[in-house]
Scaffold this motif. Structure first.
Motif, short mmCIF file in Angstrom:
data_model
loop_
_atom_site.label_atom_id
_atom_site.label_comp_id
_atom_site.label_asym_id
_atom_site.label_seq_id
_atom_site.Cartn_x
_atom_site.Cartn_y
_atom_site.Cartn_z
N LYS A 380 3.57 19.37 29.76
CA LYS A 380 4.75 20.24 29.75
C LYS A 380 6.02 19.39 29.87
O LYS A 380 6.71 19.41 30.89
CB LYS A 380 4.66 21.25 30.89
CG LYS A 380 3.50 22.20 30.71
CD LYS A 380 3.45 23.24 31.79
CE LYS A 380 2.31 24.23 31.51
NZ LYS A 380 2.17 25.22 32.58
N LEU A 381 6.28 18.63 28.83
CA LEU A 381 7.48 17.78 28.83
C LEU A 381 8.67 18.57 28.30
O LEU A 381 8.55 19.28 27.30
CB LEU A 381 7.25 16.54 27.97
CG LEU A 381 6.03 15.66 28.30
CD1 LEU A 381 6.10 14.36 27.50
CD2 LEU A 381 5.90 15.38 29.78
N ASN A 382 9.81 18.40 28.97
CA ASN A 382 11.01 19.10 28.50
C ASN A 382 11.80 18.19 27.55
O ASN A 382 11.37 17.06 27.23
CB ASN A 382 11.86 19.62 29.66
CG ASN A 382 12.52 18.49 30.46
OD1 ASN A 382 12.59 17.34 29.99
ND2 ASN A 382 12.99 18.80 31.64
N ASN A 383 12.95 18.62 27.12
CA ASN A 383 13.72 17.86 26.11
C ASN A 383 14.15 16.49 26.60
O ASN A 383 14.15 15.52 25.84
CB ASN A 383 14.95 18.67 25.67
CG ASN A 383 14.54 19.83 24.80
OD1 ASN A 383 13.46 19.81 24.21
ND2 ASN A 383 15.38 20.86 24.71
N SER A 384 14.52 16.39 27.89
CA SER A 384 14.97 15.08 28.41
C SER A 384 13.80 14.10 28.46
O SER A 384 13.96 12.90 28.21
CB SER A 384 15.62 15.22 29.79
OG SER A 384 14.68 15.63 30.75
N ASP A 385 12.60 14.59 28.79
CA ASP A 385 11.40 13.73 28.80
C ASP A 385 11.11 13.22 27.38
O ASP A 385 10.91 12.02 27.16
CB ASP A 385 10.17 14.51 29.29
CG ASP A 385 10.38 15.20 30.62
OD1 ASP A 385 11.21 14.71 31.41
OD2 ASP A 385 9.71 16.22 30.86
N LYS A 386 11.10 14.17 26.43
CA LYS A 386 10.78 13.80 25.04
C LYS A 386 11.82 12.87 24.45
O LYS A 386 11.50 11.94 23.71
CB LYS A 386 10.68 15.08 24.19
CG LYS A 386 9.45 15.92 24.50
CD LYS A 386 9.52 17.25 23.76
CE LYS A 386 8.36 18.15 24.15
NZ LYS A 386 8.51 19.51 23.61
N SER A 429 16.49 12.70 37.44
CA SER A 429 15.43 13.73 37.51
C SER A 429 15.02 14.04 38.96
O SER A 429 14.46 15.12 39.22
CB SER A 429 14.20 13.27 36.73
OG SER A 429 14.52 13.01 35.39
N ARG A 441 6.83 20.10 37.59
CA ARG A 441 7.95 19.34 36.99
C ARG A 441 7.92 17.89 37.46
O ARG A 441 8.17 16.97 36.69
CB ARG A 441 9.28 20.03 37.36
CG ARG A 441 10.52 19.28 36.85
CD ARG A 441 10.63 19.34 35.33
NE ARG A 441 11.56 18.33 34.83
CZ ARG A 441 11.31 17.51 33.82
NH1 ARG A 441 10.16 17.57 33.18
NH2 ARG A 441 12.20 16.63 33.44
N THR A 448 6.06 10.94 32.32
CA THR A 448 7.01 10.42 31.34
C THR A 448 7.47 9.01 31.69
O THR A 448 7.49 8.12 30.83
CB THR A 448 8.24 11.35 31.25
OG1 THR A 448 7.81 12.64 30.88
CG2 THR A 448 9.26 10.83 30.23
#
Length: 513
Positions: A380-386, A429, A441, A448
């Motif tokens: 469950k990676l969000n945009n900042s992780d990706k 983060s 989270r 990440t």
């Protein structure tokens, strides 16, 4: 696609201690060799020692030793230095080896057959130290002594019978060759120097001497010894079992992909060497890269100025990874570069201890304390992780092109910027604030950041192999068969196995060090 890659250092005069330029040439070549292995190339990385000539004969006599025994001792010292500099060379060539003699004699005979060698008399300025001849306009008088403007070495007037190579006949052919192969000499500033020199017209080159006996005798006239540069340059093919052009090593690796050299020996590699090979009807290397001088506080290192920085002392005091990183980060490859102990300390502290080293330490310590010492898994990676991960992955083709073009400084700056970004990501983060309120989270952040540490460590591995091997071992990534492909592999982390023992990768340098 040809997945073979052949890279060489100059072969060094086998003195007891390396100077910083020697260390620099070797480290730079080693970084490119290691990077090509990451790209799954079959790499041959060659270094070695240049053991013939008047200089060695004089030194051996002064030490009351037989020249070959003298060379055996010196060469062993040089070989041990490859370990100190942490070079990954696959071969170590000595010009006193039988395989080398065989190659030199074959090249000589090819040049005789092509009509490029003739016997005459030589008179001119010669430097024993440089093993080089100089024209009148390349000589100056300093304190009553005649010296080379280029190197500062003493020269003496020499008159003796000599064999000559018809270099004068190769001026226009070489200019055409440079035009047809625009990337043969890099950087472009060096290429321009060479072209200007060749455009003035080349003189025939003395390729034998009679005033000393330590070297390879000329076939059918052993009064003459083959001139050191025709002898020395041939090492690049003698290591490939030339003259057996059907040998697998020769077929796989010649022509060489790149010769890494210092700019002071550019003329020999960019003019003499292709001329010899073209005359011998052999393929020329693909590239000669002439790097600049390493200066100490903006001045050329010299005993008289007392500003010589000894690489061995620096390695002993600060570490080999630290020297390797500093030299290639601080010096723009191709230009002269000034180094100082003060800048070295700042570089170690800012880039290595506070940035990459600190990132690894903080992240791994946090996982040890908060996640049973295991890397959490998250899908469950969000945009900042990706964004963090994809920015690096998307830049891989650019990074590979930078290394192919020997733009080492731009490569390092880019990779180090990823490390700074990773530190910022971790700070912003705040996984420490999420353990209780949002563990899912927190796990995504830790997954990440470890993934990014793995990627950065692989990209830095050719430069600082010791530290990055430790970091990768801590997260259970095998350093055997390490490759760029592991950056693209998103399922490589082991989430069941505990992290390895934590180590401080780089100690901060205090002012009193």
């Amino acid at each position: 696609m040809n997945k073979n890659f052949y890279i060489t250092t100059p072969i060094y005069y086998p003195s007891g201690k390396p100077h910083m330029g020697h260390a620099y040439s070797s480290i730079v070549a080693d970084i490119f060799a290691r990077f090509k292995r990451l790209e799954n190339y079959n790499v041959l990385f060659l270094t070695g020692t240049d053991e013939h000539g008047q200089k060695i004969q004089k030194e051996a006599k002064k030490n009351n030793k037989d020249p070959i025994l003298f060379c055996d001792e010196l060469s062993e010292t040089s070989r041990s230095l490859t370990k100190i500099l942490n070079l990954s060379n696959d071969d170590f060539i000595r010009t006193t080896e039988k395989r080398h003699h065989k190659s030199v004699l074959d090249i000589w005979n090819r040049l005789v057959r092509s009509g490029d060698i003739y016997l005459d008399k030589y008179s001119g300025w010669y430097s024993v130290s440089d093993e080089a001849f100089y024209d009148e306009d390349e000589i100056e008088k300093i304190e009553g002594n005649k010296v080379s403007k280029l190197s500062g070495s003493s020269v003496e007037w020499v008159e003796e019978e000599s064999y000559f190579f018809k270099l004068s006949a190769w001026s226009s052919k070489l200019l055409k060759f440079y035009n047809d192969n625009p990337n043969f000499i890099l950087p472009k500033s060096r290429k321009n120097e060479v072209i200007k020199f060749v455009e003035k017209g080349l003189k025939d080159l003395s390729i034998s001497r009679t005033s000393f006996s330590w070297g390879i005798p000329v076939p059918k006239n052993n009064k003459h010894i083959i001139y050191v540069w025709l002898d020395a340059l041939t090492n690049y093919i003698s290591a490939l079992n030339f003259p057996d052009v059907e040998d697998k090593k020769y077929k796989n690796f010649w022509p060489a992909d790149i010769h890494i050299i210092g700019k002071d020996i550019l003329r020999f590699h960019a003019i003499f060497w292709p001329a010899f090979l073209l005359a011998a009807k052999l393929p020329t290397p693909k590239r000669v890269f002439g790097h600049g001088w390493i200066l100490s506080d903006d001045k050329k290192m010299s005993k008289s100025l007392g500003n010589i920085l000894d690489p061995l002392e620096i390695i002993e005091k600060f570490g080999i990874d630290q020297l390797r990183y500093y030299l290639v980060k601080e010096v723009s490859l191709g230009n002269d570069g000034s180094i100082s102990l003060e800048n070295l300390k700042n570089c170690i502290n800012n880039d290595l201890a506070n940035n990459y080293g600190n990132l690894c330490q903080r992240v791994f310590s946090f996982i040890k304390k908060n996640c049973n010492n295991r890397i959490p898994f998250s899908s469950k990676l969000n945009n900042s992780d990706k964004k963090l991960l994809n920015t690096l992955r998307d830049n891989l083709p650019k990074l590979q092109t930078l290394m192919d073009n020997q733009e080492l400084n731009e490569y390092i700056k880019t990779v180090v910027s990823f490390s700074f970004d990773a530190n910022k990501y971790f700070n912003d983060s705040e996984p420490w604030s999420l353990k209780k309120k949002d563990p899912e989270r927190m796990n995504a952040i830790l997954f990440t950041i470890v993934e990014q540490i793995k990627n950065i460590s692989i990209l830095l591995n050719p430069i600082i192999p010791n530290a990055t091997n430790k970091a990768l071992a801590m997260i259970n990534i095998s350093i055997d068969n390490l490759s760029i492909d592991k950056i693209k592999d998103k399922n490589i982390l082991n989430h069941k196995k505990e992290l390895g023992d934590l180590e401080i990768l780089f100690n901060k340098i205090e002012d009193d060090n």
